[in-house]
Design a protein around this motif. Structure first.
Motif, PDB file in Angstrom:
ATOM      1  N   UNK A 576       0.811  -1.595   0.220  1.00  0.00           N
ATOM      2  CA  UNK A 576      -0.202  -0.227   0.161  1.00  0.00           C
ATOM      3  C   UNK A 576       0.484   1.208  -0.191  1.00  0.00           C
ATOM      4  N   UNK A 577       2.622   1.036  -0.019  1.00  0.00           N
ATOM      5  CA  UNK A 577       3.219   2.094  -0.119  1.00  0.00           C
ATOM      6  C   UNK A 577       2.620   2.991  -0.795  1.00  0.00           C
ATOM      7  N   UNK A 578       2.224   3.166  -2.419  1.00  0.00           N
ATOM      8  CA  UNK A 578       2.621   4.014  -3.131  1.00  0.00           C
ATOM      9  C   UNK A 578       1.253   4.560  -2.928  1.00  0.00           C
ATOM     10  N   UNK A 579      -0.320   4.886  -3.184  1.00  0.00           N
ATOM     11  CA  UNK A 579      -1.110   4.966  -1.848  1.00  0.00           C
ATOM     12  C   UNK A 579      -1.011   6.158  -0.800  1.00  0.00           C
ATOM     13  N   UNK A 590       7.601  21.133  -0.345  1.00  0.00           N
ATOM     14  CA  UNK A 590       8.046  20.747  -0.738  1.00  0.00           C
ATOM     15  C   UNK A 590       9.202  19.851   0.434  1.00  0.00           C
ATOM     16  N   UNK A 591       9.488  18.377   0.307  1.00  0.00           N
ATOM     17  CA  UNK A 591      10.289  17.311   0.745  1.00  0.00           C
ATOM     18  C   UNK A 591      10.793  16.250  -0.007  1.00  0.00           C
ATOM     19  N   UNK A 592      11.558  16.332   0.139  1.00  0.00           N
ATOM     20  CA  UNK A 592      12.764  14.930  -0.082  1.00  0.00           C
ATOM     21  C   UNK A 592      12.479  13.774   0.635  1.00  0.00           C
ATOM     22  N   UNK A 593      12.074  12.771  -0.078  1.00  0.00           N
ATOM     23  CA  UNK A 593      11.833  11.400  -0.245  1.00  0.00           C
ATOM     24  C   UNK A 593      13.228  10.553   0.352  1.00  0.00           C
ATOM     25  N   UNK A 594      13.146  10.109   1.111  1.00  0.00           N
ATOM     26  CA  UNK A 594      13.881   9.017   1.564  1.00  0.00           C
ATOM     27  C   UNK A 594      14.100   7.792   0.825  1.00  0.00           C
ATOM     28  N   UNK A 595      15.775   7.540   0.816  1.00  0.00           N
ATOM     29  CA  UNK A 595      16.085   6.306  -0.461  1.00  0.00           C
ATOM     30  C   UNK A 595      15.142   5.247   0.219  1.00  0.00           C
ATOM     31  N   UNK A 596      14.191   4.983   1.233  1.00  0.00           N
ATOM     32  CA  UNK A 596      13.272   3.546   1.324  1.00  0.00           C
ATOM     33  C   UNK A 596      12.179   4.065   0.682  1.00  0.00           C
ATOM     34  N   UNK A 600      10.280   1.788  -3.281  1.00  0.00           N
ATOM     35  CA  UNK A 600       9.065   1.399  -2.173  1.00  0.00           C
ATOM     36  C   UNK A 600       8.439   2.103  -3.964  1.00  0.00           C
ATOM     37  N   UNK A 601       8.637   3.328  -3.989  1.00  0.00           N
ATOM     38  CA  UNK A 601       7.965   3.753  -5.118  1.00  0.00           C
ATOM     39  C   UNK A 601       8.426   3.162  -6.773  1.00  0.00           C
ATOM     40  N   UNK A 602       9.612   2.440  -6.724  1.00  0.00           N
ATOM     41  CA  UNK A 602      10.515   2.664  -7.875  1.00  0.00           C
ATOM     42  C   UNK A 602       9.966   0.847  -8.684  1.00  0.00           C
ATOM     43  N   UNK A 603       9.279  -0.174  -7.374  1.00  0.00           N
ATOM     44  CA  UNK A 603       9.135  -1.250  -7.267  1.00  0.00           C
ATOM     45  C   UNK A 603       7.974  -1.180  -8.513  1.00  0.00           C
ATOM     46  N   UNK A 608       5.615   6.046 -10.457  1.00  0.00           N
ATOM     47  CA  UNK A 608       6.517   6.647 -11.241  1.00  0.00           C
ATOM     48  C   UNK A 608       5.303   8.273 -11.151  1.00  0.00           C
ATOM     49  N   UNK A 609       4.282   8.368 -11.114  1.00  0.00           N
ATOM     50  CA  UNK A 609       4.200   9.135 -11.165  1.00  0.00           C
ATOM     51  C   UNK A 609       3.607   9.956  -9.901  1.00  0.00           C
ATOM     52  N   UNK A 610       3.871   9.315  -9.140  1.00  0.00           N
ATOM     53  CA  UNK A 610       3.512   9.469  -7.535  1.00  0.00           C
ATOM     54  C   UNK A 610       4.753   9.963  -7.130  1.00  0.00           C
ATOM     55  N   UNK A 611       5.953   9.202  -7.484  1.00  0.00           N
ATOM     56  CA  UNK A 611       7.407  10.121  -7.497  1.00  0.00           C
ATOM     57  C   UNK A 611       7.593  11.215  -8.085  1.00  0.00           C
TER      58      UNK A 611
END
Length: 662
Positions: A576-579, A590-596, A600-603, A608-611
């Motif tokens: 459920x990470x993306x939604x 403005x936020x920066x997503x962490x590596x983890x 998840x969004x790359x999986x 990709x649109x969320x990223x």
């Protein structure tokens, strides 16, 4: 017979050798059994003195069977051979015949013995032969009894196996004329007891034989001799509710205050049965109306507990202590409330019973009435109960009513002005693992929407518990309860002290319910904290499985603050990470997503649109919306519909711009 427990002790002297048994092959089973018993008794008597033989259980339990003549077709001398062959038995080297006695469930006495071929034989035990005088008593033959007692060989003091003498039989079967004859012949046996400690008077009283009771008392029977349970004949007469018998025993000097093994007196028994006539006789004879039993229970307590209002009136009229307490601190009023006796409660309150006396548990009558759900009793207790005493008790009746879902009681107590924000004392709160403390928490935990509504509308504060009731409602997924709590000021940014997180705990409980997650964000939940990761774009350490310290007391695990990216990476929420991230991005700038989170969004390609949505710079409209919401505040945003603001702007500020029809 399969259910019976057979105990067959080995008997000495019953061993017949195999060759010896062949001599009796033509005898019947009953004859063989009788022969074995006779030889066992004969060997036991010849082996030593009586004191040694008395240690043999089989010898003690062996019934005396009269010797019968052998069959006429067999010579007498063959029944008792001079010597047995040395040939040992085939299957039972320690004896080929053992006898045991037992009683079936129906009370029938049986004898069990093992045959020489190894099979078991079970037969009824020979019944004890009745003495002629006992048989005459059972038949009610007074003339025969009169003749027998005059014969020199008649022993009226000879007991049977249970210790009964003929006088006991006469009292049990109501033969008062036989009692008179027996006592004229032997007056000293009037108070003799059976093996169970019962006298003839006790038998007569227990069987309601008034004439027998009178005959025994006239001949010197002691009315105060009790049985093994320390119950006196007077106690039994009260149990039988026989006023004439009670009066007769009292006239012959029966002790009215003698108690049984548990401290129960004759007055206790009469009150329990609500027999006012007997109660009056006992009180006039000197019965103590405030005498407690071994648990501190007085007769007035018994009357209130069993709902006997007539006996209660009589006791109070004769000076009973209205507010006496039992060993556990309970009063008569408390017991009447506990058992739901409305009439008793009304009468006790009319006699000024103290409604503010707590028991050893700290609970007062109103507490137990609220817990049992008796609204009539609660209504009667409310005017007589001190709210200050309720506060000092450490628990409110509201707690107990909410815990048991007693909505009617809850409404009564709220209308009566009981504090809806009363909290449990520390010792009572510690009885619950979640350390709950308010009535609202109980209502939410039970998912009782009506009770929750009543408490919130009466002014209950939803933020007093250690574990916020909002988190309970979110965990249950009850949207109606969540909206009510939020509407009445529940803290949407509540945390759990025992499980520290870097983001509001409310987010953790609604990750699978995106509607609830969005509702919380609309009402001020902190979305920005979900993106504040201490590792940022750097590689994240592997997620450690934290053990529960409650079960692993030997290991000390440092409590670290759980990051949002750690929680969302668990197997439960990773799909459920993306939604989830998409909803949260609507409420941050403005936020920066962490590596983890990026991992998840790359999986999934669909994410990709969320990223891209998180890639700065964020749209100016989004930044303006956040700024306006921050300046207005949550309380004003809830009332924005009442302001002269264009509908499109209202929808935009509430993240409903997709519904705008251009």
């Amino acid at each position: 017979m399969a259910a019976a427990h057979v105990s067959m002790p080995g008997t000495r002297g019953t061993n017949l050798e195999f060759a010896d048994y062949s001599l009796y092959s033509n005898l019947s089973d009953d004859e063989l059994m009788q022969l074995a018993i006779e030889r066992s008794l004969a060997d036991g008597q010849s082996s030593g003195p009586r004191s040694e033989n008395s240690n043999n259980p089989a010898a003690l339990n062996m019934p005396t069977v009269p010797r019968q003549a052998p069959p006429t077709h067999r010579p007498q001398q063959q029944l008792e051979p001079a010597a047995c062959p040395a040939n040992p038995p085939r299957e039972n080297p320690q004896g080929v015949c053992s006898v045991g006695h037992f009683v079936t469930g129906s009370g029938k006495r049986m004898v069990a013995y093992r045959r020489y071929d190894g099979t078991m034989q079970v037969v009824p035990e020979p019944e004890e032969e009745l003495a002629p005088i006992v048989k005459a008593i059972l038949d009610g033959d007074v003339g025969t009894v009169r003749l027998l007692v005059k014969q020199p060989g008649c022993n009226v003091l000879a007991p049977n196996k249970d210790g009964w003498i003929p006088l006991h039989e006469a009292a049990y079967y109501g033969q008062d004329q036989c009692i008179k004859i027996l006592l004229r012949a032997q007056p000293g046996m009037v108070n003799q007891r059976t093996l169970k400690g019962k006298t003839a008077l006790m038998f007569a009283v227990s069987r309601d034989h008034l004439a027998c009771v009178e005959s025994l008392l006239e001949n010197g029977a002691d009315p105060d001799i009790s049985n093994m349970d320390r119950e006196t004949p007077l106690y039994k007469a009260c149990e039988k509710e026989n006023p004439a018998m009670v009066a007769m025993l009292l006239n012959y000097g029966a002790s009215v205050n003698k108690n049984c093994i548990q401290g129960w007196t004759a007055l206790h028994e009469s009150v329990c049965r609500n027999n006012v006539e007997i109660c009056e006789m006992l009180v006039k004879a000197g019965a103590k109306v405030n005498m407690p039993n071994m648990y501190g229970i007085t007769p007035i307590f018994v009357a209130a507990q069993s709902g006997k209002v007539d006996a209660l009136r009589l006791l109070l009229k004769n000076g009973a202590d209205l507010n006496s307490q039992a060993a556990d601190g309970a009063t008569a009023l408390y017991e009447a409330c506990k058992n739901g006796h409305d009439e008793i409660v009304e009468f006790l309150l009319s006699q000024n019973a103290d409604a503010n006396k707590p028991g050893k548990t700290g609970l007062m009558p109103i507490h137990i009435a609220a817990q049992r759900g008796n609204d009539c009793i609660v209504s009667m207790l409310i005017p007589a109960t001190s709210k200050a005493r309720v506060r000092r008790s450490g628990v409110s009746p509201l707690h107990l009513a909410a815990e048991r879902n007693r909505n009617d009681i809850l409404e009564l107590l709220i209308e009566a002005g009981f504090d809806v924000n009363a909290t449990l004392s520390d010792d009572r709160s510690m009885m619950y693992e979640d350390r709950r403390s308010t009535a609202l928490y109980f209502a939410v935990m039970n998912n009782n929407i009506d009770a929750t509504t009543m408490l919130l509308e009466a002014g209950a504060n939803p933020n007093l518990d250690t574990f916020n009731p909002l988190l309970v409602a979110l965990r249950q997924g009850c949207i109606q309860t969540v909206t009510m709590l939020v509407k009445h000021g529940a803290n949407v940014n509540a945390y759990i002290p025992t499980h520290p997180t870097a983001f509001p705990a409310a987010v953790m409980f609604c990750m699978k319910h995106l509607t609830l997650l969005k509702y919380l964000m609309d009402n001020g939940c902190d979305a920005l904290s979900c993106f504040n990761c201490v590792y940022g774009r750097n590689p994240h350490p592997p997620i450690k499985i934290r053990r529960n310290l409650r079960y692993d007391s030997d290991e000390t695990v440092e409590k670290t603050c759980v990051q949002f990216c750690e929680l969302i990476s668990t197997e439960t929420y990773s799909h459920w990470a993306g939604p989830i991230i998409d909803v949260l991005l609507d409420y941050v700038g403005h936020v920066k997503l962490c590596a983890r989170l990026i991992e998840h969004l790359d999986s999934y390609d669909e994410w990709q649109c969320i990223k891209e949505k998180s890639t700065p710079p964020r749209p100016l409209m989004q930044l303006c919306r956040l700024k306006i919401r921050k300046l207005l505040g949550i309380n004003r945003l809830k009332k924005i519909c009442k302001l002269p603001v264009p509908p499109r702007l209202i929808k935009f500020l509430n993240h409903q711009e997709r519904e705008i029809d251009f």
